[in-house]
Design a protein around this motif. Structure first.
Motif, short mmCIF file in Angstrom:
data_model
loop_
_atom_site.label_atom_id
_atom_site.label_comp_id
_atom_site.label_asym_id
_atom_site.label_seq_id
_atom_site.Cartn_x
_atom_site.Cartn_y
_atom_site.Cartn_z
N PRO A 255 3.45 -5.92 12.35
CA PRO A 255 1.98 -5.95 12.39
C PRO A 255 1.42 -7.27 12.93
O PRO A 255 0.31 -7.30 13.48
CB PRO A 255 1.58 -5.75 10.92
N PHE A 256 2.18 -8.36 12.77
CA PHE A 256 1.68 -9.65 13.27
C PHE A 256 1.76 -9.76 14.79
O PHE A 256 1.19 -10.68 15.37
CB PHE A 256 2.49 -10.79 12.63
N THR A 257 2.47 -8.82 15.43
CA THR A 257 2.58 -8.84 16.89
C THR A 257 1.52 -7.98 17.56
O THR A 257 1.45 -7.95 18.79
CB THR A 257 3.97 -8.33 17.33
N GLN A 258 0.70 -7.28 16.77
CA GLN A 258 -0.27 -6.34 17.32
C GLN A 258 -1.69 -6.81 17.07
O GLN A 258 -2.05 -7.15 15.93
CB GLN A 258 -0.07 -4.94 16.71
N LEU A 266 0.03 3.80 14.06
CA LEU A 266 1.20 4.50 14.60
C LEU A 266 2.46 4.11 13.83
O LEU A 266 3.31 4.95 13.53
CB LEU A 266 1.36 4.17 16.08
N GLY A 267 2.56 2.82 13.52
CA GLY A 267 3.73 2.34 12.79
C GLY A 267 3.86 2.97 11.42
O GLY A 267 4.96 3.39 11.01
N ARG A 411 -6.53 -2.46 7.82
CA ARG A 411 -6.26 -1.41 6.83
C ARG A 411 -4.91 -0.76 7.04
O ARG A 411 -4.11 -0.62 6.10
CB ARG A 411 -7.36 -0.34 6.90
N PHE A 412 -4.62 -0.36 8.28
CA PHE A 412 -3.36 0.34 8.53
C PHE A 412 -2.16 -0.59 8.38
O PHE A 412 -1.07 -0.15 8.01
CB PHE A 412 -3.38 0.97 9.92
N ALA A 413 -2.35 -1.87 8.67
CA ALA A 413 -1.26 -2.82 8.46
C ALA A 413 -0.94 -2.94 6.97
O ALA A 413 0.22 -3.09 6.58
CB ALA A 413 -1.61 -4.18 9.05
N ASN A 414 -1.98 -2.89 6.13
CA ASN A 414 -1.74 -2.92 4.69
C ASN A 414 -0.87 -1.75 4.25
O ASN A 414 0.10 -1.91 3.49
CB ASN A 414 -3.08 -2.87 3.94
N TYR A 415 -1.22 -0.57 4.74
CA TYR A 415 -0.43 0.61 4.39
C TYR A 415 0.96 0.56 5.05
O TYR A 415 1.92 1.12 4.51
CB TYR A 415 -1.16 1.88 4.80
N PHE A 416 1.06 -0.09 6.19
CA PHE A 416 2.36 -0.23 6.83
C PHE A 416 3.32 -1.01 5.93
O PHE A 416 4.48 -0.62 5.76
CB PHE A 416 2.21 -0.94 8.18
#
Length: 596
Positions: A255-258, A266-267, A411-416
């Motif tokens: 997530p830190f690369t996006q 997507l991840g 938000r999606f990174a949190n769920y990732f």
């Protein structure tokens, strides 16, 4: 020990003679490969078209972008393999057999990418007049590299010889343990860079993604032909804990690369898909039970979590903390797994497949009718349960963006991150179960249930445990899926037709990636989720492309992309694998002579 002259005779076509002693045609072919590869690299820094209408803006000199970056990598790989075959100091590890096969595959990657790029520009913009000099240089250089690779001698004759692994790959000594860990770390970083670049390609830039896919396919093929995948598998076998840790850290760094939180979405969906596929891998890959309705267990977990989420559309209006909701989803899936498995697991083969297919359809129809009109008001029918609130764990709201070390985590990174933790738990459970006594019983049942029963294994009990465990893991993924998508509806939970994960795509992820392995279903989930997402023009032909891909895979690699060694030995003759004198394939870890 006394040696004979035959022992010093190089294998035909391996290129193990000194470069100065090579015949003139072979030296000319090597020169063409290097010239073509260098030309391909240089072309990436030139303008390919005069207009920025083509995706990626290929109009700038000295600044590669889009397809030019992919071409640059393909050209560099061609040069490296070409130099490795010429005994260049420091590159012997890249092509230890001095084989022409990886050189050919790398050159084929450069040729395919450059010619695809030129044709895509001409077709999209309306003619060859839209090509700038850089595109012509790339196309000519790619062709020169390929012609040079075709001029190199190969171990065997025929077209198949260009795509197979070298017959004689030397078993070089492994580096020091610290160097092995460095190699594993670099490989994990390289995999992160490749995945981040691929998933970061815009959804409307299908040309760049196709070029990226072509590069990945042929580059991976070249590395496999050089024997590097086997070497890396051997290193992983020696440092399993470290390799697993590095893979997990690479996933954490994603997530830190996006810059776009959509890519994190997507991840997280890929992780959900991959986790459910791992659960199915217990049933199909380890136990050999064909389950065509497995996605229903994902739906059971998702609906159970949605009902206790506190949503205003939930029929029971109860809000559990997430840990309790997760346990509820797992327990519901476990119960359904036992209820469905107990009366049906005495069946075998096609009969079991038909029954599980029926269960999947019954689940979808049932939740579709539990709307208060056709049946009790439980699931709100076709409208499903919507407005599922975001999770809040220990004061951490998953619905809000957070700043972490200068990075904004959406938000999606949190769920990732949450789903990554659950994936790690599922991988741990899968590995421990597969390596346990019950796991060996699953494999015995898969190989020959009659013989396993004769040896004292309770086949029904063992299969029921596999069915229940697989269902429980799918339910765990379903609880996260319900909160990520804000709603749960019946549409996705069918055998085929909808976007993944459905039962057909889940089963294909296991078969495509490699049954009985950990990385196989996850890799299969990445491919089957990411490719339709990035290639929007295939939307109406998705199942056709999917079927063609499966046919090709079953023809050329039936054991899957990441094969289980036992299954690989079942599908291939011993001579087709790189088998040393002791009877074990090179790089085999944990396979006994008796199994081979």
């Amino acid at each position: 020990m006394t040696t004979t002259a035959a022992q010093h005779t190089p294998a035909p076509g391996t290129g193990s003679q000194r470069p100065g002693a090579l015949p003139l045609p072979e030296r000319a072919a090597e020169a063409l490969v290097l010239v073509g590869g260098l030309g391909t690299v240089v072309s990436a820094f030139m303008s390919w078209t005069w207009t920025s209408d083509f995706p990626g803006d290929l109009t700038v000199y000295g600044y590669p972008a889009g397809l030019q970056i992919i071409t640059l990598v393909a050209g560099a790989l061609t040069v490296l393999f070409g130099l490795a075959r010429r005994h260049t100091r420091g590159l012997g590890w890249l092509n230890p057999a001095r084989s022409a096969n990886p050189v050919f595959l790398a050159a084929l990657a450069a040729f395919t990418v450059t010619w695809f790029s030129a044709l895509a520009i001409a077709i999209d913009l309306g003619g060859l007049v839209n090509l700038d000099p850089g595109a012509y240089v790339a196309a000519v250089a790619g062709l020169i590299a390929l012609l040079g690779a075709l001029g190199l001698p190969h171990e065997n004759t025929g077209v198949k010889a260009y795509f197979t692994k070298a017959d004689h790959i030397p078993r070089a000594a492994l580096p020091a343990p610290w160097a092995q860990r460095v190699i594993i770390t670099l490989c994990a970083a390289l995999a992160l860079v490749a995945f981040s670049y691929g998933i970061g390609i815009d959804d409307d830039d299908s040309e760049t993604f196709i070029g990226f896919a072509l590069l990945v396919i042929f580059a991976a093929w070249a590395l496999n032909a050089a024997g590097l995948f086997e070497r890396f598998s051997e290193l992983n076998g020696r440092h399993k804990g470290f390799a697993t840790g590095m893979a997990f850290l690479a996933a954490v760094a994603f997530p830190f690369t996006q810059a776009d939180d959509h890519n994190a979405n997507l991840g997280v969906n890929i992780l959900i898909f991959g986790t459910v596929a791992l659960g199915l891998n217990i049933v199909v890959g380890l136990t050999g039970l064909l389950d065509l309705g497995y996605v229903a267990f994902l739906g059971v977990g998702a609906y159970a979590a949605a009902l206790v989420s506190g949503s205003q559309y939930s029929s029971i209006h109860i809000q559990f903390p997430f840990w309790a909701a997760a346990l509820t989803g797992m327990a519901a899936s476990l119960v359904f797994g036992v209820l469905i498995g107990a009366p049906t697991l005495r069946l075998r083969g096609d009969y079991l497949a038909i029954v599980t297919l029926g269960f999947g359809e019954i689940f979808r129809i049932a939740v579709n009718n539990l709307d208060g009109s056709s049946g009790p008001d439980v699931t709100n029918g076709p409208n499903g349960i919507s407005n599922i609130p975001d999770l809040n764990l220990f004061g951490f709201d998953f619905g809000n963006a957070h700043d972490l070390g200068g990075f904004t985590i959406g938000r999606f990174a949190n769920y990732f991150f949450l789903m990554l933790l659950f994936t790690a738990i599922v991988v741990f459970v899968f590995k421990r179960a597969a390596d346990s006594r019950i796991g060996r019983s699953w494999v015995a049942i898969r190989e020959d249930e009659t013989a396993a029963t004769a040896m004292g294994i309770n086949g029904f009990r063992v299969k029921l445990i596999a069915f229940a465990l697989g269902a429980t893991l799918a339910g765990l993924a379903g609880t996260v899926s319900a909160h990520v998508t804000y709603s749960v509806v019946p549409t996705p939970y069918q055998f085929a037709g909808a976007a993944p994960p459905n039962s057909a795509f889940l089963l294909a992820a296991v078969v495509l990636g490699g049954m009985g392995t950990v990385g196989g279903p996850i890799l299969g989930a990445v491919l089957l989720y990411l490719i339709p997402e990035k290639l929007g023009f295939l939307q109406n032909y998705e199942l056709l492309a999917f079927g063609i891909a499966l046919i090709l895979l079953m023809r050329f690699r039936p054991e899957g992309i990441i094969p289980n060694r036992r299954r690989q030995l079942e599908f291939h003759e011993t001579g087709q694998l790189d088998v040393p004198e002791d009877g074990l394939p090179a790089g085999t870890v944990g396979v006994t002579k008796a199994e081979a």
